[in-house]
Design a protein around this motif. Sequence first.
Motif, PDB file in Angstrom:
ATOM      1  N   LEU A  43      -5.607  -8.298  -7.695  1.00  0.00           N
ATOM      2  CA  LEU A  43      -5.785  -6.970  -8.057  1.00  0.00           C
ATOM      3  C   LEU A  43      -5.600  -6.072  -6.503  1.00  0.00           C
ATOM      4  CD1 LEU A  43      -8.998  -7.667 -10.137  1.00  0.00           C
ATOM      5  CD2 LEU A  43      -6.977  -6.417 -10.916  1.00  0.00           C
ATOM      6  N   HIS A  44      -5.913  -6.602  -5.570  1.00  0.00           N
ATOM      7  CA  HIS A  44      -5.498  -5.461  -4.072  1.00  0.00           C
ATOM      8  C   HIS A  44      -4.159  -5.284  -4.194  1.00  0.00           C
ATOM      9  CE1 HIS A  44      -9.626  -5.074  -2.042  1.00  0.00           C
ATOM     10  NE2 HIS A  44      -9.850  -6.208  -2.574  1.00  0.00           N
ATOM     11  N   ALA A  45      -3.386  -6.440  -4.337  1.00  0.00           N
ATOM     12  CA  ALA A  45      -1.826  -6.417  -4.260  1.00  0.00           C
ATOM     13  C   ALA A  45      -1.233  -5.353  -5.204  1.00  0.00           C
ATOM     14  CB  ALA A  45      -1.207  -7.662  -4.093  1.00  0.00           C
ATOM     15  N   ARG A  46      -2.026  -5.486  -6.370  1.00  0.00           N
ATOM     16  CA  ARG A  46      -1.368  -4.542  -7.437  1.00  0.00           C
ATOM     17  C   ARG A  46      -1.863  -3.248  -7.215  1.00  0.00           C
ATOM     18  NH1 ARG A  46      -0.300  -5.240 -13.062  1.00  0.00           N
ATOM     19  NH2 ARG A  46       0.942  -6.888 -12.430  1.00  0.00           N
ATOM     20  N   LEU A  47      -3.076  -2.872  -6.887  1.00  0.00           N
ATOM     21  CA  LEU A  47      -3.880  -1.765  -7.288  1.00  0.00           C
ATOM     22  C   LEU A  47      -4.346  -0.882  -5.825  1.00  0.00           C
ATOM     23  CD1 LEU A  47      -6.493  -2.642  -9.986  1.00  0.00           C
ATOM     24  CD2 LEU A  47      -4.336  -1.404 -10.277  1.00  0.00           C
ATOM     25  N   VAL A  48      -4.210  -1.622  -4.749  1.00  0.00           N
ATOM     26  CA  VAL A  48      -4.467  -0.967  -3.312  1.00  0.00           C
ATOM     27  C   VAL A  48      -3.479  -1.728  -2.639  1.00  0.00           C
ATOM     28  CG1 VAL A  48      -6.227  -0.631  -1.793  1.00  0.00           C
ATOM     29  CG2 VAL A  48      -6.987  -1.209  -3.868  1.00  0.00           C
ATOM     30  N   PRO A  49      -2.069  -1.340  -2.702  1.00  0.00           N
ATOM     31  CA  PRO A  49      -1.293  -2.297  -1.703  1.00  0.00           C
ATOM     32  C   PRO A  49      -1.210  -1.643  -0.421  1.00  0.00           C
ATOM     33  CG  PRO A  49      -0.071  -0.580  -3.219  1.00  0.00           C
ATOM     34  CD  PRO A  49      -1.444  -0.504  -3.607  1.00  0.00           C
ATOM     35  N   ASP A  50      -0.900  -2.335   0.484  1.00  0.00           N
ATOM     36  CA  ASP A  50      -0.878  -2.266   1.799  1.00  0.00           C
ATOM     37  C   ASP A  50      -0.040  -3.357   2.627  1.00  0.00           C
ATOM     38  OD1 ASP A  50      -2.503  -4.323   2.711  1.00  0.00           O
ATOM     39  OD2 ASP A  50      -4.307  -3.374   3.075  1.00  0.00           O
ATOM     40  N   SER A  51       0.464  -3.243   3.892  1.00  0.00           N
ATOM     41  CA  SER A  51       1.034  -4.028   4.424  1.00  0.00           C
ATOM     42  C   SER A  51       0.566  -5.322   4.761  1.00  0.00           C
ATOM     43  CB  SER A  51       1.840  -3.420   5.818  1.00  0.00           C
ATOM     44  OG  SER A  51       0.734  -3.107   6.696  1.00  0.00           O
ATOM     45  N   GLU A  86       2.285 -15.503  -7.706  1.00  0.00           N
ATOM     46  CA  GLU A  86       1.329 -14.504  -7.757  1.00  0.00           C
ATOM     47  C   GLU A  86       1.488 -13.192  -7.153  1.00  0.00           C
ATOM     48  OE1 GLU A  86      -2.884 -14.148  -5.539  1.00  0.00           O
ATOM     49  OE2 GLU A  86      -2.631 -16.062  -6.667  1.00  0.00           O
ATOM     50  N   TYR A  87       2.301 -13.382  -5.961  1.00  0.00           N
ATOM     51  CA  TYR A  87       2.713 -11.963  -5.464  1.00  0.00           C
ATOM     52  C   TYR A  87       3.667 -11.352  -6.131  1.00  0.00           C
ATOM     53  CZ  TYR A  87       4.474  -8.950  -1.796  1.00  0.00           C
ATOM     54  OH  TYR A  87       5.046  -7.953  -1.152  1.00  0.00           O
ATOM     55  N   ARG A  88       4.550 -12.203  -6.655  1.00  0.00           N
ATOM     56  CA  ARG A  88       5.834 -11.238  -7.602  1.00  0.00           C
ATOM     57  C   ARG A  88       5.219 -10.604  -8.785  1.00  0.00           C
ATOM     58  NH1 ARG A  88      11.219 -13.862  -8.693  1.00  0.00           N
ATOM     59  NH2 ARG A  88      11.965 -12.080  -7.214  1.00  0.00           N
ATOM     60  N   ARG A  89       4.327 -11.219  -9.362  1.00  0.00           N
ATOM     61  CA  ARG A  89       3.699 -10.638 -10.588  1.00  0.00           C
ATOM     62  C   ARG A  89       2.534  -9.631 -10.282  1.00  0.00           C
ATOM     63  NH1 ARG A  89       1.785 -16.295 -13.687  1.00  0.00           N
ATOM     64  NH2 ARG A  89       4.091 -16.533 -14.581  1.00  0.00           N
ATOM     65  N   SER A  90       1.890  -9.507  -9.027  1.00  0.00           N
ATOM     66  CA  SER A  90       1.011  -8.631  -8.790  1.00  0.00           C
ATOM     67  C   SER A  90       1.886  -7.381  -8.079  1.00  0.00           C
ATOM     68  CB  SER A  90       0.215  -9.166  -7.860  1.00  0.00           C
ATOM     69  OG  SER A  90       0.445  -9.458  -6.629  1.00  0.00           O
ATOM     70  N   THR A  91       2.914  -7.411  -7.370  1.00  0.00           N
ATOM     71  CA  THR A  91       3.500  -6.333  -6.723  1.00  0.00           C
ATOM     72  C   THR A  91       4.943  -5.835  -7.249  1.00  0.00           C
ATOM     73  OG1 THR A  91       4.786  -7.657  -5.037  1.00  0.00           O
ATOM     74  CG2 THR A  91       2.371  -6.975  -4.498  1.00  0.00           C
ATOM     75  N   GLY A  92       5.788  -6.874  -7.983  1.00  0.00           N
ATOM     76  CA  GLY A  92       7.082  -6.597  -8.348  1.00  0.00           C
ATOM     77  C   GLY A  92       7.925  -6.407  -7.221  1.00  0.00           C
TER      78      GLY A  92
END
Length: 189
Positions: A43-51, A86-92
Amino acid sequence: MAEPTKRKTWSVVKVQLEALDRKGLVSLLGDLYDANEANRRFLHARLVPDSRAIEQYRRLVADAIYPDPFSTRRVSVRDAAAAIVEYRRSTGDASGTVDLMLTFVEAGTEQAADLGYGDEAYFNALQTWLDAVAKEFDTLPPEVRANVRARLGWIQVRAHDVGWGFGDAVDDLMHALDARAARVRPSKG
């Protein structure tokens, strides 16, 4: 007579989700957030992305594929692969996903070279992620491709200290990338 149970599929869940109001949906997501660390990461990676997100996933991958040799933690190809998916699905994020694939191969190569670790399944996993990097390579921006190429060069050097034909597989990949690059270079005229 007992009511027949519905088969647990996404379509059944989707119908239930569509029936929720906004407050119910936010509450459900809060419960999922609290349920486990993987949900929070997603959820953080999808909704609150940061470096920092990529760094967290990088650490997950590296620690799963090459845990501290003095710890009792076992190598987990499955956990490393799951973090990449998981990273790919959450961020694209294709570039970040390739970064994680390379992290997997780098850590695995380092472990195999340093500790002599690996068996057929382990090297098959490394080869699978190398193939995935090659598949994505041409879709990446030029500056990312240059970085990927440099990291693959390091893997190539390090892989010569590894058995199971892995060094040859990395050499083959590098030659294939060089051949593809030669075909797409504009001619001087």
